[in-house]
Design a protein around this motif. Structure first.
Motif, mmCIF file in Angstrom:
data_model
loop_
_atom_site.group_PDB
_atom_site.id
_atom_site.type_symbol
_atom_site.label_atom_id
_atom_site.label_comp_id
_atom_site.label_asym_id
_atom_site.label_seq_id
_atom_site.Cartn_x
_atom_site.Cartn_y
_atom_site.Cartn_z
ATOM 1 N N GLY A 137 0.824 -1.200 0.000
ATOM 2 C CA GLY A 137 0.000 0.000 0.000
ATOM 3 C C GLY A 137 0.856 1.246 0.000
ATOM 4 N N MET A 142 -3.013 4.503 3.412
ATOM 5 C CA MET A 142 -2.144 3.495 3.998
ATOM 6 C C MET A 142 -0.892 4.114 4.600
ATOM 7 S SD MET A 142 -3.573 0.645 4.085
ATOM 8 C CE MET A 142 -2.165 -0.329 4.615
ATOM 9 N N LEU A 303 -7.859 0.588 9.855
ATOM 10 C CA LEU A 303 -7.366 0.260 8.522
ATOM 11 C C LEU A 303 -8.460 0.534 7.496
ATOM 12 C CD1 LEU A 303 -5.427 -1.372 10.453
ATOM 13 C CD2 LEU A 303 -5.080 -2.902 8.528
#
Length: 447
Positions: A137, A142, A303
Motif C-alpha cells: 500500500g 495506507m 485500517l
C-alpha cells in the motif's frame, strides 16, 4: 482508438530554459531594490531638511542598486543547483513524466512543482515499501496507517486494530510486532471467533493436568507462548463475556493463572487486539465490557477498506499475480473492472478473485471474462442510481478509473499513458494533479 500523435520534442533551447527566466531575474530584484529605496525617498519628501541637496536621491539609488545586485546574485546562485536538479530528473525515467514547458518561466515553475511533488510521493512510497515490506500500500490512507504504526511500535502500549473483514489486520499486527522492541520474541495470533467458547479460556491461559475432563497433561496457553513477544487477539468482539473479564484482569494485573492452577504467572506480553465489529454499539447492547474496551483502546488504528484506497489495487494485484503465476498480466479492461468493484470482502476478496482468474486464464493475459461475478459497470454507471452523486462526480470517478488503468498498463510512465489514452501529456499531468492520483503505486506494474 485513433493512433496518438507523437509527442513533440523540445528544442535544446527549451530544454535548457532557466527556471528563473530573464523576466524574473529583472522583476524580483527590481521590486526588492524599489522597496529598499522607497523609505529614503519618502523620508526626503516628508522632511526636506533631513538630507543635503539631492542626497536622498543618491542614497536611495545606492541602496536600491545594492539590493538589486545582491538579489540578482542570490537568484543566479540559487538557480544553478535547481537547474542541475531539473536536468538530472530528465535523465531518470520515473521523474521524467512532467509536461514539457510551453511558456518559458511559468511552465518551468510548474515543472519544478511537479518534480518536487513526484519526489515527495516517490520518497514516501519508498519509505512505505522499506519500512513495511509485507504490507502492500502506497496510498495516502495506507501511509497514514504506517505512520501510526511506527509511532506506537516503539512503545508497549496496547493497540486496537479496527476495520472491516479482509483489510489486513493480522498483517498490520505482525508488522507492528516486527517494528517493536519485542521483535525478537514470538508473535502469537489467536482467532477468538474460531475457538469454541468452552475451550477459549484454556487456549489462552493454558491448564493444569486434571483441571477438567480430558486434561490429561499440562498445556501451555497462548499468553505463556507469547512471553516477551506479542499476543494478537483477533476478533476480540466475538469473545464471550466470562473470558472478557479474565482478559481484563490479566492485562491490568499483569498476572494470570492456568485453568485449574493456583500459582499466579507473570504476564510479559504486548497485547494487540482487532475486530471488525462496532464495539461501542456492542457495549450499549451489553455484549462487550466497557472497561475492557477502554483498556484495549489505548491506541486505536483504523485500517481503510479497499474501496477507499483504489490506487493500491494495481499494486496488490501485481503482488498476488506474481505469487500465483510469475509473469501473469492484467488487461486494461480487466484492471478497469477491478478498480470499479467495491470489494466488500476487501483485500481477501481481491486475492481470491485473482487466484481464480489466474486458473481460468491459464497462460493467457487475464481478461474481463476471467473475472466472473464482478460487475462490468464503471464508477460512473455504478453511481447512476445515486441521487446524491452529481454529473461532475460521476465523470470524475470514471475519468479516474480510465487514467489509473492506463497508468497501471504503462508502469506509471505518464507519457506512455497519455499516448494510450489519446491525449496530450500535459493534459494528463493536469488531470492527475486535479484528481489527486498518486502515480507512485503504478510504477513497475506495466509491461
Amino acid at each position: 482508438m485513433a493512433a496518438p500523435k507523437p509527442m513533440e520534442q523540445d528544442s535544446p533551447r527549451k530544454r535548457d530554459s532557466p527556471l528563473v527566466g530573464g523576466s524574473l531575474l529583472i522583476l524580483v530584484p527590481g521590486i526588492l531594490g524599489g522597496v529598499a529605496a522607497l523609505p529614503i525617498l519618502t523620508a526626503g519628501s516628508l522632511w526636506p531638511g533631513l538630507f543635503w541637496w539631492r542626497h536622498a536621491e543618491i542614497l536611495s539609488l545606492l541602496s536600491g542598486g545594492a539590493v538589486y545586485l545582491a538579489a540578482t546574485g542570490l537568484l543566479l546562485w540559487v538557480r544553478r543547483p535547481i537547474r542541475r536538479f531539473l536536468h538530472s530528473t530528465r535523465q531518470i525515467d520515473v521523474l521524467a513524466q512532467t509536461p514539457a514547458p510551453a511558456a518559458r518561466s511559468r511552465d518551468e515553475l510548474d515543472r519544478l512543482e511537479g518534480v518536487f511533488d513526484q519526489v515527495v510521493e516517490l520518497l514516501s512510497a519508498m519509505d512505505a515499501r522499506a519500512l513495511f515490506p509485507n504490507m502492500v500500500g502506497e496510498s495516502r490512507a495506507m501511509r497514514a496507517v504506517f505512520s501510526q504504526l511506527l509511532k506506537v511500535a516503539a512503545t508497549d502500549a496496547t493497540v486496537l486494530l479496527l476495520g472491516e473483514s479482509g483489510v489486513g489486520k493480522e498483517l498490520a499486527a505482525l508488522s507492528l510486532h516486527e517494528k517493536s522492541g519485542r521483535a525478537k520474541g514470538p508473535f502469537v495470533a489467536v482467532n477468538c471467533a474460531a475457538i469454541p467458547e468452552g475451550l477459549l479460556e484454556s487456549e489462552l491461559f493454558g491448564h493444569e493436568r486434571g483441571a477438567f475432563t480430558g486434561a490429561v497433561a499440562r498445556k501451555i496457553g497462548k499468553f505463556e507462548k507469547a512471553a516477551q513477544g506479542t499476543l494478537f487477539l483477533d476478533e476480540i468482539g466475538d469473545m464471550p463475556p466470562e473470558t472478557q473479564a479474565k482478559i481484563l484482569r490479566a492485562i491490568e494485573s499483569r498476572q494470570f493463572e492456568r485453568v485449574g492452577g493456583g500459582k499466579p504467572l507473570r504476564l510479559d506480553v504486548r497485547v494487540v487486539a482487532a475486530t471488525h465489529r462496532d464495539l461501542p454499539e456492542m457495549i450499549r447492547q451489553g455484549r462487550f465490557r466497557e472497561d475492557l474496551y477502554h483498556r484495549l483502546n489505548v491506541f486505536p488504528v483504523r485500517l481503510p477498506p479497499l474501496r477507499d484506497r483504489r490506487e493500491d489495487i494495481p499494486l496488490l494485484a501485481g503482488r498476488f499475480l506474481e505469487g500465483f503465476r510469475p509473469g501473469a498480466r492484467l488487461s486494461v479492461e480487466a484492471l478497469q473492472r477491478l478498480l470499479a468493484h467495491d470489494w466488500p470482502g476487501n483485500v481477501r476478496e481481491l486475492k481470491n478473485v485473482l487466484e481464480r482468474a489466474t486458473v481460468l486464464a491459464g497462460g493467457d493475459e487475464i481478461a474481463p471474462r476471467h473475472l466472473p461475478g464482478l460487475s462490468g459497470q464503471g464508477p460512473a454507471e455504478a453511481t447512476a442510481g445515486d441521487e446524491a452523486a452529481d454529473l461532475d462526480s460521476r465523470l470524475a470517478a470514471y475519468e479516474r478509473t480510465l487514467i489509473e488503468a492506463a497508468l497501471s498498463r504503462t508502469g506509471g510512465v505518464q507519457s506512455r499513458a497519455a499516448a494510450l489514452l489519446g491525449i496530450k501529456e500535459r493534459s494528463l499531468w493536469h488531470r492527475v494533479k486535479k484528481l489527486g492520483i498518486a502515480v507512485g503505486p503504478f510504477r513497475g506494474q506495466g509491461g
